[in-house]
Write a protein that holds these residues in place. Structure first.
Motif, PDB file in Angstrom:
ATOM      1  N   LEU A  48       0.832  -1.200   0.000  1.00  0.00           N
ATOM      2  CA  LEU A  48       0.000   0.000   0.000  1.00  0.00           C
ATOM      3  C   LEU A  48       0.870   1.255   0.000  1.00  0.00           C
ATOM      4  O   LEU A  48       0.599   2.209  -0.742  1.00  0.00           O
ATOM      5  N   MET A  49       1.915   1.270   0.794  1.00  0.00           N
ATOM      6  CA  MET A  49       2.821   2.418   0.827  1.00  0.00           C
ATOM      7  C   MET A  49       3.517   2.611  -0.523  1.00  0.00           C
ATOM      8  O   MET A  49       3.748   3.738  -0.962  1.00  0.00           O
ATOM      9  N   TYR A  50       3.822   1.510  -1.176  1.00  0.00           N
ATOM     10  CA  TYR A  50       4.440   1.555  -2.506  1.00  0.00           C
ATOM     11  C   TYR A  50       3.500   2.240  -3.501  1.00  0.00           C
ATOM     12  O   TYR A  50       3.913   3.095  -4.284  1.00  0.00           O
ATOM     13  N   GLU A  51       2.226   1.887  -3.466  1.00  0.00           N
ATOM     14  CA  GLU A  51       1.247   2.487  -4.376  1.00  0.00           C
ATOM     15  C   GLU A  51       0.949   3.934  -3.987  1.00  0.00           C
ATOM     16  O   GLU A  51       0.708   4.781  -4.849  1.00  0.00           O
ATOM     17  N   LEU A  52       0.951   4.233  -2.687  1.00  0.00           N
ATOM     18  CA  LEU A  52       0.759   5.621  -2.258  1.00  0.00           C
ATOM     19  C   LEU A  52       1.916   6.501  -2.729  1.00  0.00           C
ATOM     20  O   LEU A  52       1.719   7.681  -3.034  1.00  0.00           O
ATOM     21  N   SER A  53       3.104   5.934  -2.811  1.00  0.00           N
ATOM     22  CA  SER A  53       4.241   6.710  -3.317  1.00  0.00           C
ATOM     23  C   SER A  53       4.064   7.035  -4.802  1.00  0.00           C
ATOM     24  O   SER A  53       4.552   8.068  -5.273  1.00  0.00           O
ATOM     25  N   ALA A  54       3.367   6.183  -5.531  1.00  0.00           N
ATOM     26  CA  ALA A  54       3.061   6.490  -6.935  1.00  0.00           C
ATOM     27  C   ALA A  54       2.135   7.698  -7.008  1.00  0.00           C
ATOM     28  O   ALA A  54       2.294   8.567  -7.876  1.00  0.00           O
ATOM     29  N   GLY A  55       1.165   7.766  -6.101  1.00  0.00           N
ATOM     30  CA  GLY A  55       0.291   8.935  -6.036  1.00  0.00           C
ATOM     31  C   GLY A  55       1.056  10.188  -5.672  1.00  0.00           C
ATOM     32  O   GLY A  55       0.819  11.270  -6.220  1.00  0.00           O
ATOM     33  N   LEU A  56       2.003  10.054  -4.759  1.00  0.00           N
ATOM     34  CA  LEU A  56       2.836  11.188  -4.367  1.00  0.00           C
ATOM     35  C   LEU A  56       3.699  11.662  -5.543  1.00  0.00           C
ATOM     36  O   LEU A  56       3.880  12.861  -5.750  1.00  0.00           O
ATOM     37  N   PHE A  57       4.193  10.719  -6.329  1.00  0.00           N
ATOM     38  CA  PHE A  57       4.995  11.081  -7.495  1.00  0.00           C
ATOM     39  C   PHE A  57       4.171  11.867  -8.512  1.00  0.00           C
ATOM     40  O   PHE A  57       4.614  12.904  -9.011  1.00  0.00           O
ATOM     41  N   LEU A  58       2.954  11.382  -8.823  1.00  0.00           N
ATOM     42  CA  LEU A  58       2.120  12.118  -9.782  1.00  0.00           C
ATOM     43  C   LEU A  58       1.700  13.463  -9.221  1.00  0.00           C
ATOM     44  O   LEU A  58       1.558  14.439  -9.964  1.00  0.00           O
ATOM     45  N   PHE A  59       1.473  13.531  -7.902  1.00  0.00           N
ATOM     46  CA  PHE A  59       1.163  14.805  -7.268  1.00  0.00           C
ATOM     47  C   PHE A  59       2.321  15.783  -7.454  1.00  0.00           C
ATOM     48  O   PHE A  59       2.115  16.946  -7.817  1.00  0.00           O
ATOM     49  N   ALA A  60       3.547  15.326  -7.232  1.00  0.00           N
ATOM     50  CA  ALA A  60       4.727  16.185  -7.393  1.00  0.00           C
ATOM     51  C   ALA A  60       4.893  16.615  -8.847  1.00  0.00           C
ATOM     52  O   ALA A  60       5.222  17.785  -9.128  1.00  0.00           O
ATOM     53  N   ASP A  75      -6.556  19.878 -10.329  1.00  0.00           N
ATOM     54  CA  ASP A  75      -6.017  18.850 -11.204  1.00  0.00           C
ATOM     55  C   ASP A  75      -4.809  18.159 -10.577  1.00  0.00           C
ATOM     56  O   ASP A  75      -4.612  16.957 -10.749  1.00  0.00           O
ATOM     57  N   VAL A  76      -4.015  18.929  -9.840  1.00  0.00           N
ATOM     58  CA  VAL A  76      -2.853  18.355  -9.155  1.00  0.00           C
ATOM     59  C   VAL A  76      -3.315  17.336  -8.118  1.00  0.00           C
ATOM     60  O   VAL A  76      -2.775  16.235  -8.022  1.00  0.00           O
ATOM     61  N   LYS A  77      -4.337  17.697  -7.344  1.00  0.00           N
ATOM     62  CA  LYS A  77      -4.866  16.782  -6.329  1.00  0.00           C
ATOM     63  C   LYS A  77      -5.511  15.557  -6.979  1.00  0.00           C
ATOM     64  O   LYS A  77      -5.414  14.452  -6.462  1.00  0.00           O
ATOM     65  N   LEU A  78      -6.158  15.768  -8.116  1.00  0.00           N
ATOM     66  CA  LEU A  78      -6.749  14.641  -8.849  1.00  0.00           C
ATOM     67  C   LEU A  78      -5.668  13.658  -9.274  1.00  0.00           C
ATOM     68  O   LEU A  78      -5.856  12.437  -9.188  1.00  0.00           O
ATOM     69  N   LEU A  79      -4.532  14.166  -9.720  1.00  0.00           N
ATOM     70  CA  LEU A  79      -3.447  13.287 -10.148  1.00  0.00           C
ATOM     71  C   LEU A  79      -2.917  12.424  -9.005  1.00  0.00           C
ATOM     72  O   LEU A  79      -2.454  11.310  -9.240  1.00  0.00           O
ATOM     73  N   ALA A  80      -2.979  12.919  -7.778  1.00  0.00           N
ATOM     74  CA  ALA A  80      -2.548  12.109  -6.627  1.00  0.00           C
ATOM     75  C   ALA A  80      -3.428  10.863  -6.506  1.00  0.00           C
ATOM     76  O   ALA A  80      -2.922   9.744  -6.350  1.00  0.00           O
TER      77      ALA A  80
END
Length: 169
Positions: A48-60, A75-80
């Motif tokens: 789960l943390m691994y997938e959450l980091s993908a959300g953090l990457f798209l957010f960044a 849109d930035v928050k949507l990408l997360a």
């Protein structure tokens, strides 16, 4: 869970297309639903943390684009949330299909003023988004037009890209 995610994505796309904004409550629901979806698929906290980091990457990534003034904060928050849904494995294909849908929708937005000028009766038959108050410039015919620029909502592009990714990916 996937039904809830797609329902919220559809709702976000419709609201963004009509009002050029994405309500925070929908983004939070999407993020939580995507996190629960990832948790449900593995029942492993590390995964789960691994997938959450993908959300953090798209957010960044979206935050960098927002700083360049090419994307709004919603849109930035949507990408997360989208990053959590796609995960690292699906992110490259998801971004590819979002880019394809961006080009297709962008070409349609570019051709819309020409179509409206050549067919004045067509303007009444086509649904146009409600004008956004802060972008309502006298003399402009399309919602989101500011100073001759047409602003294209990003959430519908994301949802179309995710649908293409789900179908072809």
């Amino acid at each position: 869970m996937v039904f809830i995610i797609w329902s919220v994505l559809f709702l976000i796309a419709v609201v963004d297309a009509r009002e050029h904004r994405i309500p925070n409550k929908f983004v939070v629901i999407l993020f939580v639903a995507c996190a629960l979806y990832q948790w449900q698929s593995t029942w492993n906290l590390t995964s789960l943390m691994y997938e959450l980091s993908a959300g953090l990457f798209l957010f960044a990534l979206g935050l960098v684009v927002h700083i360049l003034r090419a994307m709004s904060a919603g849109d930035v928050k949507l990408l997360a949330g989208v990053g959590v849904y796609l995960g690292w494995e699906g992110m490259s294909q998801g971004i590819f299909w979002m880019a394809v849908s961006s080009v297709v929708v962008g070409l349609m937005y570019l051709s819309l003023p020409r179509v409206l000028q050549s067919h004045s009766s067509f303007e009444n038959a086509v649904y146009l988004p409600r004008p956004v108050k802060q972008n309502n410039v006298p003399g402009t015919r399309l919602s989101g037009a500011t100073g001759g620029r047409l602003q294209m909502p990003f959430a519908p592009i994301v949802v179309i890209g995710l649908a293409l990714h789900s179908y072809f990916g």
